[in-house]
Design a protein around this motif. Structure first.
Motif, PDB file in Angstrom:
ATOM      1  N   ARG A 205      -5.286  13.495  -3.489  1.00  0.00           N
ATOM      2  CA  ARG A 205      -5.260  12.113  -3.021  1.00  0.00           C
ATOM      3  C   ARG A 205      -4.544  11.233  -4.038  1.00  0.00           C
ATOM      4  O   ARG A 205      -4.665  11.434  -5.248  1.00  0.00           O
ATOM      5  N   TYR A 206      -3.806  10.269  -3.483  1.00  0.00           N
ATOM      6  CA  TYR A 206      -3.177   9.252  -4.334  1.00  0.00           C
ATOM      7  C   TYR A 206      -3.161   7.941  -3.563  1.00  0.00           C
ATOM      8  O   TYR A 206      -2.820   7.912  -2.370  1.00  0.00           O
ATOM      9  N   ALA A 207      -3.525   6.857  -4.217  1.00  0.00           N
ATOM     10  CA  ALA A 207      -3.492   5.543  -3.567  1.00  0.00           C
ATOM     11  C   ALA A 207      -3.093   4.484  -4.584  1.00  0.00           C
ATOM     12  O   ALA A 207      -3.601   4.455  -5.708  1.00  0.00           O
TER      13      ALA A 207
ATOM     14  N   SER B  35      -7.681  -1.891  -3.931  1.00  0.00           N
ATOM     15  CA  SER B  35      -8.075  -0.542  -3.530  1.00  0.00           C
ATOM     16  C   SER B  35      -8.017  -0.391  -2.020  1.00  0.00           C
ATOM     17  O   SER B  35      -7.956  -1.380  -1.274  1.00  0.00           O
ATOM     18  N   ILE B  36      -8.061   0.851  -1.571  1.00  0.00           N
ATOM     19  CA  ILE B  36      -8.064   1.140  -0.139  1.00  0.00           C
ATOM     20  C   ILE B  36      -9.249   0.466   0.549  1.00  0.00           C
ATOM     21  O   ILE B  36      -9.142  -0.053   1.664  1.00  0.00           O
TER      22      ILE B  36
ATOM     23  N   TYR C 210      -8.837   7.831   4.958  1.00  0.00           N
ATOM     24  CA  TYR C 210      -8.613   8.168   3.551  1.00  0.00           C
ATOM     25  C   TYR C 210      -9.954   8.359   2.848  1.00  0.00           C
ATOM     26  O   TYR C 210     -10.859   7.530   2.955  1.00  0.00           O
TER      27      TYR C 210
ATOM     28  N   VAL D  63       0.824  -1.205   0.000  1.00  0.00           N
ATOM     29  CA  VAL D  63       0.000   0.000   0.000  1.00  0.00           C
ATOM     30  C   VAL D  63       0.861   1.259   0.000  1.00  0.00           C
ATOM     31  O   VAL D  63       1.808   1.384   0.788  1.00  0.00           O
TER      32      VAL D  63
ATOM     33  N   ALA E  87      -0.373   5.315   0.096  1.00  0.00           N
ATOM     34  CA  ALA E  87      -1.529   6.209   0.106  1.00  0.00           C
ATOM     35  C   ALA E  87      -1.131   7.551   0.706  1.00  0.00           C
ATOM     36  O   ALA E  87      -0.449   7.599   1.735  1.00  0.00           O
ATOM     37  N   ARG E  88      -1.531   8.602   0.033  1.00  0.00           N
ATOM     38  CA  ARG E  88      -1.301   9.935   0.598  1.00  0.00           C
ATOM     39  C   ARG E  88      -2.498  10.829   0.290  1.00  0.00           C
ATOM     40  O   ARG E  88      -3.166  10.689  -0.727  1.00  0.00           O
ATOM     41  N   GLN E  89      -2.730  11.739   1.197  1.00  0.00           N
ATOM     42  CA  GLN E  89      -3.868  12.655   1.091  1.00  0.00           C
ATOM     43  C   GLN E  89      -3.479  13.951   1.799  1.00  0.00           C
ATOM     44  O   GLN E  89      -2.946  13.925   2.910  1.00  0.00           O
TER      45      GLN E  89
ATOM     46  N   ALA F   9      -4.674   4.245   7.067  1.00  0.00           N
ATOM     47  CA  ALA F   9      -5.505   4.779   5.982  1.00  0.00           C
ATOM     48  C   ALA F   9      -6.986   4.794   6.360  1.00  0.00           C
ATOM     49  O   ALA F   9      -7.846   4.856   5.487  1.00  0.00           O
TER      50      ALA F   9
END
Length: 217
Positions: free
Chosen positions: A152-154, A173-174, A187, A139, A141-143, A184
């Motif tokens: 947002r990016y995941a 997916s998240i 998120y 994983v 993930a950033r927001q 996360a």
């Protein structure tokens, strides 16, 4: 039958000096140990501690490897085994001895040659569902609040084992992350700052007991 497995694992591991073999065979031995110790819920022993450490090391970047490489555990030639549980231990080369009593159901197993990364034995029986319970998630993930909107990016990929014991990656997916995953949870909600890079693995042992490990990096 499920209640017998933990005892069987402890007996098998206790009678077999997995760590005392030459280094050349260590790769095979550690995967047999992972297979048995995972099935039995990682019973307390030196071989199982080493097996679990290797299981987790393999998902620690980089690269991320299949945590159980069942195709590297040497199996035996064609034979008859009374049931799937006893077959599991016999296939890995462990002798249960008279200490464990199992139902006598005649069943014949044909040894199949390994192809690619599939197991070289028939693991389609429900007794081997603990292998298919293993999930690996990689994983990123950033927001973060931007000037005009939320940035947002995941990126999530998921590794699973199929009916033949073959490990495969697929995009995910998240929302597919297990509840035990941390980092996360918010998120997509409002726009709190989130930055997580992690590899997560979870599993169930033969009795259905849940376990997981998360490695952040």
């Amino acid at each position: 039958m499920r209640r017998l497995v933990s005892t069987a694992v402890i007996i098998a591991i206790g009678l077999t000096p997995l760590a005392a073999k030459p280094a050349a065979a260590q790769g095979y031995q550690i995967d047999c140990a992972i297979l048995l110790c995972l099935a039995g819920g990682w019973p307390a022993s030196v071989p199982c501690a080493r097996a679990r450490a290797e299981f987790i090391r393999r998902i620690t970047p980089w690269p991320v490897e299949p945590p159980l490489q069942i195709w590297r555990c040497p199996m035996r030639a064609e034979f008859e085994a009374p049931n799937p549980v006893e077959r599991l231990y016999r296939l890995a080369g462990f002798n249960l001895g008279p200490a464990v009593s199992l139902p006598r159901e005649r069943e014949t197993l044909q040894l199949a040659q390994a192809v690619g990364r599939a197991a070289d034995i028939d693991v389609t029986d429900p007794a081997f569902d603990f292998i298919r319970s293993i999930d690996v998630f990689q994983v990123t993930a950033r927001q973060r609040e931007g000037r005009d909107d939320c940035n947002r990016y995941a990126s999530v990929r998921r590794g699973t084992y199929d009916q033949d014991g073959q490990f495969r990656w697929q995009n995910s997916s998240i929302s597919a992350l297990p509840p035990a995953f941390r980092g996360a949870e918010r998120y997509g909600q409002n726009c709190p700052d989130i930055w997580v890079r992690a590899v997560f693995v979870d599993w169930e042992d033969f009795e259905g007991t849940y376990g997981f490990e998360q490695v952040n990096y």
